[in-house]
Scaffold this motif. Sequence first.
Motif, PDB file in Angstrom:
ATOM      1  N   ALA A 139       0.817  -1.213   0.000  1.00 40.85           N
ATOM      2  CA  ALA A 139       0.000   0.000   0.000  1.00 40.85           C
ATOM      3  C   ALA A 139       0.854   1.269   0.000  1.00 40.85           C
ATOM      4  O   ALA A 139       0.425   2.314  -0.491  1.00 40.85           O
ATOM      5  N   GLY A 140       2.043   1.192   0.543  1.00 41.86           N
ATOM      6  CA  GLY A 140       2.906   2.367   0.608  1.00 41.86           C
ATOM      7  C   GLY A 140       2.437   3.368   1.652  1.00 41.86           C
ATOM      8  O   GLY A 140       1.641   3.044   2.547  1.00 41.86           O
ATOM      9  N   ILE A 141       2.924   4.611   1.525  1.00 38.99           N
ATOM     10  CA  ILE A 141       2.577   5.657   2.487  1.00 38.99           C
ATOM     11  C   ILE A 141       1.107   6.032   2.328  1.00 38.99           C
ATOM     12  O   ILE A 141       0.646   6.303   1.229  1.00 38.99           O
ATOM     13  N   LEU A 142       0.383   6.019   3.444  1.00 38.92           N
ATOM     14  CA  LEU A 142      -1.030   6.377   3.414  1.00 38.92           C
ATOM     15  C   LEU A 142      -1.233   7.683   4.156  1.00 38.92           C
ATOM     16  O   LEU A 142      -0.333   8.177   4.837  1.00 38.92           O
ATOM     17  N   GLU A 143      -2.446   8.196   4.042  1.00 41.13           N
ATOM     18  CA  GLU A 143      -2.785   9.395   4.797  1.00 41.13           C
ATOM     19  C   GLU A 143      -2.536   9.159   6.289  1.00 41.13           C
ATOM     20  O   GLU A 143      -2.086  10.037   7.008  1.00 41.13           O
ATOM     21  N   ILE A 167       7.379  -6.830   2.959  1.00 40.33           N
ATOM     22  CA  ILE A 167       8.247  -6.650   1.800  1.00 40.33           C
ATOM     23  C   ILE A 167       8.372  -7.978   1.031  1.00 40.33           C
ATOM     24  O   ILE A 167       8.606  -7.988  -0.174  1.00 40.33           O
ATOM     25  N   ASP A 168       8.147  -9.079   1.745  1.00 42.25           N
ATOM     26  CA  ASP A 168       8.187 -10.399   1.083  1.00 42.25           C
ATOM     27  C   ASP A 168       7.087 -10.507   0.024  1.00 42.25           C
ATOM     28  O   ASP A 168       7.244 -11.187  -0.979  1.00 42.25           O
ATOM     29  N   LEU A 169       5.969  -9.805   0.261  1.00 44.88           N
ATOM     30  CA  LEU A 169       4.869  -9.871  -0.696  1.00 44.88           C
ATOM     31  C   LEU A 169       5.125  -8.990  -1.920  1.00 44.88           C
ATOM     32  O   LEU A 169       4.354  -8.997  -2.871  1.00 44.88           O
ATOM     33  N   MET A 170       6.209  -8.201  -1.862  1.00 43.90           N
ATOM     34  CA  MET A 170       6.619  -7.409  -3.029  1.00 43.90           C
ATOM     35  C   MET A 170       7.917  -7.991  -3.596  1.00 43.90           C
ATOM     36  O   MET A 170       8.740  -7.256  -4.164  1.00 43.90           O
ATOM     37  N   ASP A 171       8.096  -9.288  -3.404  1.00 45.74           N
ATOM     38  CA  ASP A 171       9.290  -9.977  -3.896  1.00 45.74           C
ATOM     39  C   ASP A 171      10.584  -9.310  -3.438  1.00 45.74           C
ATOM     40  O   ASP A 171      11.566  -9.256  -4.181  1.00 45.74           O
ATOM     41  N   TYR A 172      10.571  -8.789  -2.229  1.00 39.89           N
ATOM     42  CA  TYR A 172      11.764  -8.154  -1.650  1.00 39.89           C
ATOM     43  C   TYR A 172      12.338  -7.093  -2.576  1.00 39.89           C
ATOM     44  O   TYR A 172      13.553  -6.959  -2.728  1.00 39.89           O
ATOM     45  N   SER A 173      11.452  -6.317  -3.173  1.00 40.96           N
ATOM     46  CA  SER A 173      11.879  -5.347  -4.183  1.00 40.96           C
ATOM     47  C   SER A 173      12.578  -4.144  -3.556  1.00 40.96           C
ATOM     48  O   SER A 173      11.990  -3.400  -2.754  1.00 40.96           O
ATOM     49  N   GLN A 174      13.828  -3.959  -3.929  1.00 41.99           N
ATOM     50  CA  GLN A 174      14.579  -2.813  -3.433  1.00 41.99           C
ATOM     51  C   GLN A 174      13.988  -1.508  -3.967  1.00 41.99           C
ATOM     52  O   GLN A 174      13.907  -0.512  -3.250  1.00 41.99           O
ATOM     53  N   ALA A 175      13.558  -1.528  -5.229  1.00 41.22           N
ATOM     54  CA  ALA A 175      13.010  -0.321  -5.841  1.00 41.22           C
ATOM     55  C   ALA A 175      11.771   0.153  -5.079  1.00 41.22           C
ATOM     56  O   ALA A 175      11.607   1.341  -4.788  1.00 41.22           O
ATOM     57  N   ARG A 176      10.902  -0.817  -4.719  1.00 43.09           N
ATOM     58  CA  ARG A 176       9.690  -0.472  -3.994  1.00 43.09           C
ATOM     59  C   ARG A 176      10.038   0.112  -2.621  1.00 43.09           C
ATOM     60  O   ARG A 176       9.466   1.113  -2.180  1.00 43.09           O
ATOM     61  N   PHE A 177      10.993  -0.532  -1.951  1.00 43.93           N
ATOM     62  CA  PHE A 177      11.421  -0.047  -0.642  1.00 43.93           C
ATOM     63  C   PHE A 177      11.980   1.373  -0.739  1.00 43.93           C
ATOM     64  O   PHE A 177      11.617   2.262   0.031  1.00 43.93           O
ATOM     65  N   ASP A 178      12.857   1.601  -1.697  1.00 45.12           N
ATOM     66  CA  ASP A 178      13.487   2.918  -1.854  1.00 45.12           C
ATOM     67  C   ASP A 178      12.443   4.004  -2.119  1.00 45.12           C
ATOM     68  O   ASP A 178      12.524   5.112  -1.590  1.00 45.12           O
ATOM     69  N   GLU A 179      11.462   3.642  -2.918  1.00 46.45           N
ATOM     70  CA  GLU A 179      10.404   4.593  -3.265  1.00 46.45           C
ATOM     71  C   GLU A 179       9.626   5.025  -2.011  1.00 46.45           C
ATOM     72  O   GLU A 179       9.410   6.216  -1.766  1.00 46.45           O
ATOM     73  N   ILE A 180       9.246   4.015  -1.189  1.00 46.58           N
ATOM     74  CA  ILE A 180       8.471   4.317   0.022  1.00 46.58           C
ATOM     75  C   ILE A 180       9.326   5.101   1.012  1.00 46.58           C
ATOM     76  O   ILE A 180       8.876   6.081   1.617  1.00 46.58           O
ATOM     77  N   ALA A 181      10.584   4.681   1.151  1.00 48.15           N
ATOM     78  CA  ALA A 181      11.481   5.346   2.107  1.00 48.15           C
ATOM     79  C   ALA A 181      11.680   6.811   1.729  1.00 48.15           C
ATOM     80  O   ALA A 181      11.684   7.695   2.595  1.00 48.15           O
ATOM     81  N   ALA A 182      11.821   7.072   0.438  1.00 49.60           N
ATOM     82  CA  ALA A 182      12.054   8.456  -0.012  1.00 49.60           C
ATOM     83  C   ALA A 182      10.829   9.327   0.259  1.00 49.60           C
ATOM     84  O   ALA A 182      10.944  10.468   0.707  1.00 49.60           O
ATOM     85  N   GLN A 195      16.103  12.470  12.277  1.00 49.23           N
ATOM     86  CA  GLN A 195      16.587  11.118  12.580  1.00 49.23           C
ATOM     87  C   GLN A 195      15.584  10.086  12.084  1.00 49.23           C
ATOM     88  O   GLN A 195      14.628   9.759  12.774  1.00 49.23           O
ATOM     89  N   ILE A 196      15.835   9.595  10.876  1.00 49.32           N
ATOM     90  CA  ILE A 196      14.891   8.674  10.245  1.00 49.32           C
ATOM     91  C   ILE A 196      15.657   7.438   9.783  1.00 49.32           C
ATOM     92  O   ILE A 196      16.696   7.567   9.128  1.00 49.32           O
ATOM     93  N   THR A 197      15.159   6.256  10.122  1.00 50.62           N
ATOM     94  CA  THR A 197      15.736   5.031   9.591  1.00 50.62           C
ATOM     95  C   THR A 197      14.609   4.244   8.943  1.00 50.62           C
ATOM     96  O   THR A 197      13.594   3.990   9.592  1.00 50.62           O
ATOM     97  N   ALA A 198      14.781   3.877   7.681  1.00 43.14           N
ATOM     98  CA  ALA A 198      13.778   3.043   7.021  1.00 43.14           C
ATOM     99  C   ALA A 198      14.340   1.630   6.898  1.00 43.14           C
ATOM    100  O   ALA A 198      15.520   1.452   6.572  1.00 43.14           O
ATOM    101  N   ILE A 199      13.496   0.636   7.202  1.00 49.44           N
ATOM    102  CA  ILE A 199      13.939  -0.754   7.202  1.00 49.44           C
ATOM    103  C   ILE A 199      12.924  -1.622   6.448  1.00 49.44           C
ATOM    104  O   ILE A 199      11.723  -1.564   6.747  1.00 49.44           O
ATOM    105  N   PRO A 200      13.384  -2.428   5.483  1.00 45.58           N
ATOM    106  CA  PRO A 200      12.472  -3.388   4.851  1.00 45.58           C
ATOM    107  C   PRO A 200      12.291  -4.591   5.778  1.00 45.58           C
ATOM    108  O   PRO A 200      13.272  -5.154   6.260  1.00 45.58           O
ATOM    109  N   VAL A 201      11.038  -4.957   6.038  1.00 43.00           N
ATOM    110  CA  VAL A 201      10.758  -5.931   7.087  1.00 43.00           C
ATOM    111  C   VAL A 201       9.727  -6.948   6.621  1.00 43.00           C
ATOM    112  O   VAL A 201       8.810  -6.603   5.873  1.00 43.00           O
ATOM    113  N   SER A 202       9.913  -8.197   7.032  1.00 49.46           N
ATOM    114  CA  SER A 202       8.788  -9.129   7.017  1.00 49.46           C
ATOM    115  C   SER A 202       8.570  -9.592   8.446  1.00 49.46           C
ATOM    116  O   SER A 202       9.335 -10.410   8.959  1.00 49.46           O
TER     117      SER A 202
END
Lengths: 491, 316
Positions: A139-143, A167-182, A195-202
């Motif tokens: 779903a990414g960033i929501l309201e 993230i496992d349901l998005m095939d561990y996609s780095q591109a998807r993670f980077d997009e959401i983190a940005a 101070q922000i840390t973004a982490i791909p997680v299952s």
Amino acid sequence: MSSTAANVAAPAAELAPASKDSRPLRLITCGSVDDGKSTLIGRLLWDTKAVKEDQAAALNRDSSGKQNDLGLPDFALLLDGLQAEREQGITIDVAYRYFSTDKRSFIVADTPGHEQYTRNMATGASTADLAVLLVDARAGILEQTRRHATIATLMGIRQFVLAVNKIDLMDYSQARFDEIAAEFREIALSLGVKQITAIPVSALKGENVVYDGKASMPWYKGPTLVEVLELATVRSAQTVGFRLPVQRVSRPGESFRGYQGTVAGGSVKPGDSVVILPSGMVANVKQIVTFDLVRNAAVAGDAITLVLDRQVDVSRGDLIASIDAQPQAGRAFDAQIVALQAEGIQPGKRYWLKSGARRQRVQVQPASQLDLKTGKWEAHKEAFAMNAIGKVHLNFDEQAIFDPYELNRHTGAFILIDPDTNNTVAGGMIQGKRAGVSGLHSGDERVILSLPADLADQLLASEALAERRDEVDIRRTNPGRAAELLSGLDD
Amino acid sequence: MHISEFDLHTQDKPNKPPLDPHLKALENEAIHIFREAAGEFERPVMLYSIGKDSSVLLHVARKAFYPGRIPFPLLHVNTGWKFPEMIEFRDEMVRRFDLDLVSHTNPRGPAENITPFTHGSALYTDIMKTEALRQALDAGQYDVAFGGARRDEEASRAKERIYSFRTPDHRWDPRNQRPELWNVYNGMIRKGESVRAFPLSNWTEVDIWRYIQAENIPLTPLYYAKKRKFVERDGMLIWAEDPRFEALPGEQIQEDYIRFRTLGCWPLTGAIKSHATTLDEVIAELEIATVSERQGRAIDKDQAGSMEKKKREGYF
């Protein structure tokens, strides 16, 4: 019940060491059930061995063996403790969870994510040092993510972790993670949080929560969630002026008189000059007494008994402060509040305000309200409904003493109590003292403008003016009368 | 009592290293809560159940009000079925620390011969603990009662407030708790209403034990392994040395090294087999334990939500 999860590495907390070298980290988790919040917290507790076998067995008994496909129990049942909630299938309150690693202990305020639970999130965030915001990678960033980040910032949290779950349901996609983190980074920066840390997680599979997810996500070189939490800083108010809200006066005998309280800011040592507020009397610190020893210094967080060098009148509710860095004193303050109860906050109503050990009468005037969708403040003079976040003017019967919340999370925080019900109806954060009608920002100077009505209407609609509408006096009149008044001023 | 500066400096304290920052933070918070409630309410009381959590609570209370004495009584709800060592220990603490103790037993117990065996654990607990507590709180007209409950103990406690509001008939409404922000506690009540205050809310079982170790807090010997007689009943090891103990058909009285992780009424308290005879050994066992401490509590097991139900009715 042994875990059949993908990660069967050595348990993280088989043997806790004899001592922990840091204070517990308090954090809040924000997200909805759909984001997998219960699974994430359950995973944290499970992988740090905070869930005991009989508790896990009770889970199975309650859910008649309901398990996910990894053979783990339904973590939501572990977390949703109250039967009333289990019957409704929703989390309706703030729950506190505890887990620890060999480096640190953690206190998690677990709050529901829906919009109608802003009040619960504010409650959980009030004591938190860090916020974990959870999003579903699909779903990414929501309201709601923006809303959570806004509330957390408002309550004084300056460290964010974005857990991009499933993230496992998005095939561990780095591109998807980077997009959401940005996208999240932009929101956080716009709120002033750096101070922000973004982490791909299952959370389901336990990847990058306690154990790393290198096998599935070789591209991710950053820390796991627990590693970030272990290194996060605990907020302390040690760099500001000394503050001791007096909770009790201890008089066990004629020759001893000590003032008991928890240092709410700065530090103190014998010989320091202090002022007692609101009376304004001055004294020097003679002794810092604790059960264990007479100390030569105390810092923010320490529960102490302070002995002064002379007889002064000090009672419960007073504030003992550094003479060089005094708090603000006055009868009018600006504050932000979160409305916590169905009856809302009524303009002009007199409430009890409690801050530290002090309770006093206050009248509350709404000024503006935060639109959580846009992040903008809009003029609002009416009652606040439950879950509203608003700016208000506080008018006290007697002298009040505060620090701005930005500077001190203890002496700048308060609750409002409805005298009719005795219930806690709002949590509040002081912005600063109001200097009469001239307002906080403009000192003692006022400007009188006389201008065409259509231009005035444009000005009134502007954001800058809307925010401080209550500081502006307006009278509509004809050009002749306006000229007469202005020339009268010059006389 | 007369305390001079000289006394403050020469308190007889064993030399011990300072607490680590984690335990210190928990202790500071607990002291803050004690002082706040004692400063705000008119008739405080501390619920004292003699176990390890109560022992920590008592220790923190002594620290909070030092150099004065604890400015409120301790209340022990005595069911009449406590381990004899518990009562001995209680009386020793009262002597050693100059405490005011109120001990209350529900008169219905002896009058109606209510026992855990004849009435079942649920009804027995309701009458001898919950009802007895209500009686004692009413008799003392206490407006705040400190308790040693921790949020990590049991699911329904995870949402318990530090100031937990109770109606005049001591009921707890989990759906309608007052929000609690920062460390600002709302102690406003009407006559007859009361608050349960929980200074140890944020402590875990491991914290309790580590604090006991660091502060050298005295405990009853029941926490340490000793050769004791017991039977196995419903999966629990039940102590079998009391004269009132009666073995059920098929039960064999055994003797082995056992100890208790939590203490209550002996007929309802399960022991564990253990050889831990020192605090260090107890902690070592705890840290590899995979079973939570309340596993030895029969009263939690009646049904899911069992503790929540008791709390609503006034159990602490």
